[in-house]
Design a protein around this motif. Structure first.
Motif, PDB file in Angstrom:
ATOM      1  N   ARG A 175       0.904  -1.246  -0.047  1.00  0.00           N
ATOM      2  CA  ARG A 175      -0.210  -0.253  -0.089  1.00  0.00           C
ATOM      3  C   ARG A 175       0.676   1.217   0.105  1.00  0.00           C
ATOM      4  O   ARG A 175       0.103   2.394  -0.238  1.00  0.00           O
ATOM      5  CB  ARG A 175      -0.961   0.118   1.278  1.00  0.00           C
ATOM      6  N   TYR A 176       2.035   1.125   0.219  1.00  0.00           N
ATOM      7  CA  TYR A 176       2.914   2.405   0.103  1.00  0.00           C
ATOM      8  C   TYR A 176       4.174   2.270  -0.623  1.00  0.00           C
ATOM      9  O   TYR A 176       4.843   1.341  -0.316  1.00  0.00           O
ATOM     10  CB  TYR A 176       3.091   3.029   1.683  1.00  0.00           C
ATOM     11  N   ALA A 177       4.672   3.095  -1.390  1.00  0.00           N
ATOM     12  CA  ALA A 177       5.841   3.026  -2.177  1.00  0.00           C
ATOM     13  C   ALA A 177       6.694   4.049  -1.340  1.00  0.00           C
ATOM     14  O   ALA A 177       6.287   5.407  -1.629  1.00  0.00           O
ATOM     15  CB  ALA A 177       5.484   3.468  -3.493  1.00  0.00           C
ATOM     16  N   SER A 178       7.430   3.653  -0.641  1.00  0.00           N
ATOM     17  CA  SER A 178       8.093   4.508   0.259  1.00  0.00           C
ATOM     18  C   SER A 178       7.126   5.418   1.061  1.00  0.00           C
ATOM     19  O   SER A 178       6.348   4.724   1.766  1.00  0.00           O
ATOM     20  CB  SER A 178       9.169   5.626  -0.393  1.00  0.00           C
ATOM     21  N   THR A 179       6.802   6.548   0.623  1.00  0.00           N
ATOM     22  CA  THR A 179       5.740   7.358   1.387  1.00  0.00           C
ATOM     23  C   THR A 179       4.482   7.472   0.815  1.00  0.00           C
ATOM     24  O   THR A 179       3.597   8.270   1.199  1.00  0.00           O
ATOM     25  CB  THR A 179       6.289   8.980   1.801  1.00  0.00           C
ATOM     26  N   SER A 180       4.524   7.189  -0.534  1.00  0.00           N
ATOM     27  CA  SER A 180       3.314   7.469  -1.484  1.00  0.00           C
ATOM     28  C   SER A 180       2.401   6.111  -1.454  1.00  0.00           C
ATOM     29  O   SER A 180       2.731   5.039  -1.779  1.00  0.00           O
ATOM     30  CB  SER A 180       3.947   7.692  -2.745  1.00  0.00           C
ATOM     31  N   PRO A 181       1.003   6.533  -1.269  1.00  0.00           N
ATOM     32  CA  PRO A 181      -0.032   5.625  -1.362  1.00  0.00           C
ATOM     33  C   PRO A 181      -0.265   5.002  -2.697  1.00  0.00           C
ATOM     34  O   PRO A 181      -0.344   5.617  -3.659  1.00  0.00           O
ATOM     35  CB  PRO A 181      -1.379   6.413  -0.902  1.00  0.00           C
ATOM     36  N   ALA A 182      -0.411   3.959  -2.716  1.00  0.00           N
ATOM     37  CA  ALA A 182      -0.477   3.116  -4.130  1.00  0.00           C
ATOM     38  C   ALA A 182      -1.691   3.637  -4.851  1.00  0.00           C
ATOM     39  O   ALA A 182      -2.067   3.945  -5.865  1.00  0.00           O
ATOM     40  CB  ALA A 182      -0.350   1.730  -3.906  1.00  0.00           C
ATOM     41  N   GLU A 183      -2.905   3.775  -3.946  1.00  0.00           N
ATOM     42  CA  GLU A 183      -4.049   4.356  -4.778  1.00  0.00           C
ATOM     43  C   GLU A 183      -3.924   5.655  -5.668  1.00  0.00           C
ATOM     44  O   GLU A 183      -4.412   6.085  -6.368  1.00  0.00           O
ATOM     45  CB  GLU A 183      -5.301   4.595  -3.752  1.00  0.00           C
ATOM     46  N   LYS A 184      -2.798   6.512  -5.160  1.00  0.00           N
ATOM     47  CA  LYS A 184      -2.514   7.711  -5.818  1.00  0.00           C
ATOM     48  C   LYS A 184      -1.369   7.547  -6.800  1.00  0.00           C
ATOM     49  O   LYS A 184      -1.290   8.504  -7.637  1.00  0.00           O
ATOM     50  CB  LYS A 184      -2.265   8.749  -4.620  1.00  0.00           C
ATOM     51  N   MET A 185      -0.760   6.515  -6.736  1.00  0.00           N
ATOM     52  CA  MET A 185       0.197   6.454  -7.916  1.00  0.00           C
ATOM     53  C   MET A 185       0.011   5.420  -9.161  1.00  0.00           C
ATOM     54  O   MET A 185       0.892   5.263  -9.952  1.00  0.00           O
ATOM     55  CB  MET A 185       1.567   5.987  -7.115  1.00  0.00           C
ATOM     56  N   VAL A 186      -0.706   4.325  -8.598  1.00  0.00           N
ATOM     57  CA  VAL A 186      -0.770   3.321  -9.482  1.00  0.00           C
ATOM     58  C   VAL A 186      -2.206   3.533 -10.485  1.00  0.00           C
ATOM     59  O   VAL A 186      -3.228   3.267  -9.923  1.00  0.00           O
ATOM     60  CB  VAL A 186      -0.974   1.794  -8.930  1.00  0.00           C
ATOM     61  N   ALA A 187      -2.067   4.034 -11.800  1.00  0.00           N
ATOM     62  CA  ALA A 187      -3.307   4.156 -12.473  1.00  0.00           C
ATOM     63  C   ALA A 187      -3.638   2.794 -12.899  1.00  0.00           C
ATOM     64  O   ALA A 187      -2.994   1.642 -12.998  1.00  0.00           O
ATOM     65  CB  ALA A 187      -2.691   4.737 -13.763  1.00  0.00           C
ATOM     66  N   GLY A 188      -5.236   2.629 -13.251  1.00  0.00           N
ATOM     67  CA  GLY A 188      -5.596   1.461 -13.586  1.00  0.00           C
ATOM     68  C   GLY A 188      -6.286   0.586 -12.516  1.00  0.00           C
ATOM     69  O   GLY A 188      -6.721  -0.471 -12.805  1.00  0.00           O
ATOM     70  N   GLY A 189      -6.114   1.079 -11.141  1.00  0.00           N
ATOM     71  CA  GLY A 189      -6.752   0.314 -10.151  1.00  0.00           C
ATOM     72  C   GLY A 189      -6.010  -0.661  -9.319  1.00  0.00           C
ATOM     73  O   GLY A 189      -6.000  -0.864  -8.325  1.00  0.00           O
ATOM     74  N   SER A 190      -5.215  -1.377 -10.319  1.00  0.00           N
ATOM     75  CA  SER A 190      -4.617  -2.464  -9.660  1.00  0.00           C
ATOM     76  C   SER A 190      -3.274  -2.862 -10.533  1.00  0.00           C
ATOM     77  O   SER A 190      -3.422  -2.335 -11.575  1.00  0.00           O
ATOM     78  CB  SER A 190      -5.179  -3.715  -9.346  1.00  0.00           C
ATOM     79  N   VAL A 191      -2.243  -3.390  -9.664  1.00  0.00           N
ATOM     80  CA  VAL A 191      -0.913  -3.905 -10.640  1.00  0.00           C
ATOM     81  C   VAL A 191      -1.382  -4.938 -11.373  1.00  0.00           C
ATOM     82  O   VAL A 191      -1.107  -5.214 -12.604  1.00  0.00           O
ATOM     83  CB  VAL A 191       0.117  -4.129  -9.489  1.00  0.00           C
ATOM     84  N   ALA A 192      -2.196  -6.135 -10.698  1.00  0.00           N
ATOM     85  CA  ALA A 192      -2.702  -7.271 -11.479  1.00  0.00           C
ATOM     86  C   ALA A 192      -3.254  -6.749 -12.959  1.00  0.00           C
ATOM     87  O   ALA A 192      -3.255  -7.584 -13.959  1.00  0.00           O
ATOM     88  CB  ALA A 192      -3.490  -7.992 -10.748  1.00  0.00           C
ATOM     89  N   ASN A 193      -4.251  -5.652 -12.996  1.00  0.00           N
ATOM     90  CA  ASN A 193      -4.870  -5.199 -13.928  1.00  0.00           C
ATOM     91  C   ASN A 193      -3.996  -5.181 -15.331  1.00  0.00           C
ATOM     92  O   ASN A 193      -4.484  -5.149 -16.352  1.00  0.00           O
ATOM     93  CB  ASN A 193      -5.479  -3.799 -13.631  1.00  0.00           C
ATOM     94  N   ARG A 194      -2.702  -4.847 -14.863  1.00  0.00           N
ATOM     95  CA  ARG A 194      -1.743  -4.343 -16.181  1.00  0.00           C
ATOM     96  C   ARG A 194      -1.598  -5.752 -16.793  1.00  0.00           C
ATOM     97  O   ARG A 194      -1.160  -5.607 -18.215  1.00  0.00           O
ATOM     98  CB  ARG A 194      -0.639  -3.824 -15.514  1.00  0.00           C
ATOM     99  N   ALA A 195      -1.701  -6.900 -16.265  1.00  0.00           N
ATOM    100  CA  ALA A 195      -1.394  -8.189 -16.801  1.00  0.00           C
ATOM    101  C   ALA A 195      -2.429  -8.310 -18.149  1.00  0.00           C
ATOM    102  O   ALA A 195      -2.076  -8.687 -19.303  1.00  0.00           O
ATOM    103  CB  ALA A 195      -1.780  -9.204 -16.047  1.00  0.00           C
ATOM    104  N   HIS A 196      -3.442  -7.807 -17.902  1.00  0.00           N
ATOM    105  CA  HIS A 196      -4.486  -7.953 -19.363  1.00  0.00           C
ATOM    106  C   HIS A 196      -3.916  -7.301 -20.411  1.00  0.00           C
ATOM    107  O   HIS A 196      -4.051  -7.675 -21.645  1.00  0.00           O
ATOM    108  CB  HIS A 196      -5.873  -7.297 -18.980  1.00  0.00           C
ATOM    109  N   ALA A 197      -3.263  -6.122 -20.486  1.00  0.00           N
ATOM    110  CA  ALA A 197      -2.718  -5.576 -21.425  1.00  0.00           C
ATOM    111  C   ALA A 197      -1.728  -6.256 -22.156  1.00  0.00           C
ATOM    112  O   ALA A 197      -1.366  -6.059 -23.457  1.00  0.00           O
ATOM    113  CB  ALA A 197      -1.875  -4.181 -21.174  1.00  0.00           C
TER     114      ALA A 197
END
Lengths: 322, 326
Positions: A175-197
Motif C-alpha cells: 500500500r505504500y511506495a516509500s511514502t506514497s499511497p498506491a491508490e494515488k500512484m498506480v493508474a488502472g486500479g491495480s497492478v494485476a490489471n496491467r496483466a490484461h494489456a
C-alpha cells in the motif's frame, strides 16, 4: 494445491522465523549495531512464504531492497544473513553487500536489488537462459506497488509475454511506495490489471492468507514451468514498519497499522486456522516459537562473534580475470 | 596459413561464427538482428547457422541489457547488441548498477561472462544522437572492461577474447570502420585484452590513440615525418584493463606524449591518461601531455560542421608540435 499438515506447520514456522529475524534486525539497528539502513517487511510474511513455497530449490528468485524475507523463504540461513547485515566477513557477500544486497546463488537466489525495479530485466535474462538450456526451472521476481510504475516492469513483462518466458511476477502491494499511497500512484486500479494489456494472467490475492497465496502462485508457477509463459500475482499486504527503520511515517496513522495487526496479521490468522483445524495445538506452536527464537539468538551470536573483513579485501573480487 | 584482406564487419562475423560453433552457451540478443543480419549487416549469415541463438527482441533496451545480465548469471554467455552505442543511456542502470556491480556486491558468488557490443563514433552524418564516443563513462565505473579496436584483425581477436572472458566487456566498434579492410590470418587466434600495440615506431613523440583515430594518427605521422618528426603510435585497443607498461616504455624513449581520441576532449579518456602519465612519469617528460579530441558540442548534422567538430589530421600534427614545443 494439496498440502500436508507437516507442510502447513512448516509454513507457519518459516513465517515465524522471518518475523523474529526482522524484529531482531530492527532492534539491532536501534542499538546501532547494524550500519547503513534497513527495510523490514514485518506483516508481509504470508505473501512471501506462500509464494516461495511454490518453488523448487533450483528455481530462481530476485528480491528487492525489502528483501530479507524472500531470501529466508527461499532457504538462506539466518546466521550468514545477520553476518552480512553486520558487515562481517562470514556474511553471504563477505561484507560487500549489506542488508539490501544479499544473494545465495546455491539456492537460486540471484540477489536482492537495491534499485527499485532493478530485478525485472535481469529475470527476463534468467528466463531466456532457462529456455536456451532447456530446463523446466521458473524465475520469480518480487516487487512492490511502487516498482510497477517503472519502465523496467513494462519492458520486462512485455518481453516475458512475447517469448513466453517462465517467469512469475509477484507484486507485494503493501500500500505504500516509500511514502506514497498506491491508490494515488498506480493508474488502472491495480497492478494485476496491467496483466490484461500484455495478454497474461493477473491475479489479486489476500496477501495475509498464506494458503491462498500459495495456491494462486503454484498455479502461475506450474503454468510457467509447462511453457505457457508469465503471470502477474498481486498480493495485497501491509508493512507494519516504516519504509526504512527510523521512518517517521507521516503518511499514515498508528491506528491504521494497529487495525491491520489486530485483524489481518498473517501469522495470527494462520495460527488460529491450524488450531481450529486440529493441525497443531497452542502448546506445540508456543514451543516452536521458543525454538525459532533460540535459533535466531544463535544466529546473531555467530554474526557478532565473526571477524570484520580485512579492509584490503575491498580490492578483491571485482573481476574474475583482473 | 593464408592471410586475407577482410573488413571489420567480416572479421566480426568470423569471430562470432567460430565462437558460437565452439560454445553453445553463446547467444546474441538485440533488435533487428535476423532479417538483415543486424542494422549494419554485422551478423549476416549467422541467423541461418544458429537460428535459436540469435534473438530478435522488442525495442526494449533496458530489458535487453538486463536480459544479458540475467542470462550471464545463470550459465549463458550472451552478446548484447546495443544497436547504436548512443542508446546505452536507455540501459544505464542495467550497465552501471547491475552488470558492473553484481559480482563484487555479492562477494564474488557470480560471474558475468557477457559482451555488450556497441557500434559508436561519427563520420556518417548521423548527428547528435547517433554519433557519440562514450567509452570513458564505462572506464570510470569499476567492474567493466572496455575494448576499442581499430583494425579488422583486432576486431576478430579481441571479440573472441571478450566472449571468452568471464567478466562483462563493453566492446565499442566504430561504425565508420565497418568497411575498413586489413590483413586477417586464416589461422585461429585470440588477441588478449589489456595489451596495446605499437602501430608505428618512432623516437620523438608517443601518440596514444585507439579506434578510428588510429588511422588519422598514421596519416599525421606521415606528415610529421616529412617535417623531421618521428612519431611512435600506440593503439591502446583496450582501455580497461589498460596496458600502462607499454605506454611508459614508449614515453621513456620519446619523453613526449599526445593522446588522441574522437570523444570530446573534456572529460574524455585523454584526461585520465594525461594525469596518470604526469603523476607516474613526470621526471621523464620533456613537455606537456597534449590531448586531442572533439570540440565540446553535440555532434552537428551538416557534414561541414561535423568535420569541424571532430579532430582532424592537421589537429594531430599541431598537437604533436605543441607537445614538442616547436
Amino acid at each position: 494445491m494439496k498440502i500436508s499438515n507437516l507442510e502447513k506447520k512448516a509454513l507457519l514456522r518459516k513465517m515465524v522465523e522471518i518475523r523474529l529475524f526482522e524484529e531482531k534486525i530492527g532492534l539491532l539497528f536501534q542499538q546501532q549495531l547494524i550500519p547503513g539502513f534497513v527495510h523490514l517487511s514485518i506483516g508481509q510474511e504470508a505473501s512471501t512464504v506462500g509464494s516461495c513455497s511454490a518453488l523448487r530449490t533450483d528455481d530462481y528468485i530476485i528480491s528487492t531492497h525489502r528483501g530479507h524475507a524472500h531470501i529466508l523463504a527461499k532457504g538462506a540461513e539466518p546466521k550468514y544473513m545477520f553476518a552480512e547485515c553486520f558487515g562481517k566477513v562470514t556474511g553471504y557477500c563477505k561484507g560487500k553487500g549489506g542488508s539490501m544486497h544479499i544473494a545465495d546463488f546455491s539456492k537460486g537466489i540471484l540477489g536482492a536489488n537495491g534499485v527499485v525495479g532493478g530485478g525485472f530485466p535481469i529475470m527476463t535474462g534468467a528466463g531466456f537462459s532457462i529456455k536456451l538450456r532447456g530446463t523446466d526451472q521458473v524465475g520469480m521476481v518480487f516487487f512492490g506497488d511502487g516498482a510497477s510504475n517503472r519502465g523496467t516492469f513494462h519492458e520486462a513483462v512485455n518481453m516475458a509475454a512475447v517469448f513466453k518466458l517462465p517467469i512469475v511476477f509477484v507484486c507485494e502491494n503493501n500500500r505504500y511506495a516509500s511514502t506514497s499511497p498506491a491508490e494515488k500512484m498506480v493508474a488502472g486500479g491495480s497492478v494485476a490489471n496491467r496483466a490484461h494489456a500484455y495478454g497474461i494472467p493477473g491475479v489479486i490475492n489476500d496477501g495475509s492468507n498464506v494458503l491462498a497465496v500459495r495456491d494462486s502462485v503454484a498455479e502461475a508457477v506450474e503454468r510457467a514451468r509447462r511453457g505457457y509463459g508469465p503471470s502477474i500475482i498481486e498480493n495485497e499486504t501491509y508493512r507494519y514498519k516504516g519504509h526504512f527503520e527510523g521512518d517517521r511515517q507521516r503518511y499514515r496513522t498508528p491506528d491504521e497499522i494497529q487495525q491491520y495487526r489486530l485483524t489481518r496479521d498473517p501469522i495470527d490468522r494462520f495460527e488460529t486456522l491450524l488450531i481450529d483445524e486440529g493441525v497443531a495445538t497452542q502448546k506445540e506452536i508456543d514451543a516452536m516459537k521458543t525454538a525459532v527464537a533460540a535459533e535466531i539468538e544463535d544466529a546473531v551470536r555467530f554474526a557478532m562473534d565473526s571477524p570484520l573483513p580485512d579492509p584490503h579485501e575491498a580490492m578483491q573480487g571485482l573481476f574474475v580475470n583482473p | 596459413m593464408a592471410v586475407r584482406e577482410l573488413s571489420c564487419s567480416l572479421a566480426m562475423a568470423e569471430a562470432l561464427k567460430e565462437e558460437m560453433e565452439r560454445d553453445k552457451t553463446i547467444f546474441i540478443i538485440g533488435e533487428d538482428l535476423v532479417s538483415n543480419g543486424g542494422i549494419f549487416g554485422q551478423f549476416r549469415g549467422l541467423p541461418e547457422l544458429f537460428p535459436d541463438r540469435i534473438i530478435d527482441t522488442p525495442i526494449s533496451e533496458t530489458a535487453i541489457v538486463g536480459a544479458g545480465v540475467g542470462a550471464a548469471l545463470t550459465g549463458m554467455r550472451p552478446i548484447i547488441d546495443m544497436h547504436f552505442a548512443d542508446f546505452v543511456t536507455t540501459a544505464m542502470d542495467e550497465i552501471v548498477n547491475q552488470m558492473a556491480k553484481i559480482r563484487y556486491m555479492f562477494g564474488g558468488q557470480a560471474k558475468l561472462p557477457l559482451v555488450l557490443w556497441a557500434p559508436d563514433g561519427s563520420g556518417l552524418n548521423a548527428a547528435a544522437q547517433h554519433s557519440q564516443c562514450l567509452e570513458n563513462w564505462f572506464v570510470h565505473v569499476p567492474g567493466l572492461k572496455v575494448v576499442v579496436p581499430s583494425e579488422p584483425a583486432d576486431v576478430k581477436g579481441l571479440l573472441k577474447a571478450a566472449i571468452r572472458d568471464d567478466d562483462p566487456v563493453i566492446f565499442f566498434q566504430h561504425k565508420k570502420l565497418f568497411n575498413q579492410t586489413g590483413p586477417v590470418t586464416e589461422e585461429k587466434y585470440i588477441v588478449p585484452l589489456g595489451k596495446a600495440v605499437v602501430r608505428r615506431a618512432g623516437t620523438d613523440v608517443t601518440i596514444l590513440t585507439y579506434s578510428r583515430m588510429t588511422y588519422f594518427c598514421k596519416e599525421a605521422a606521415r606528415e610529421l615525418a616529412r617535417q623531421g618528426i618521428q612519431a611512435e603510435i600506440i593503439d591502446l585497443r583496450t582501455l580497461m584493463p589498460l596496458d600502462f607498461a607499454s605506454i611508459a616504455e614508449s614515453i621513456r624513449k620519446t619523453r613526449h606524449a599526445v593522446v588522441v581520441h574522437e570523444a570530446c576532449t573534456t572529460g574524455g579518456f585523454g584526461g585520465e591518461l594525461s594525469a596518470r602519465i604526469t603523476e607516474e612519469l613526470f621526471d621523464l617528460l620533456g613537455g606537456p601531455v597534449v590531448r586531442i579530441g572533439a570540440r565540446h558540442v553535440p555532434m552537428p548534422f551538416s557534414p561541414v560542421m561535423e568535420k569541424y567538430v571532430l579532430p582532424q589530421v592537421e589537429d594531430i600534427v599541431a598537437g604533436v608540435k605543441k607537445a614538442l614545443r616547436r
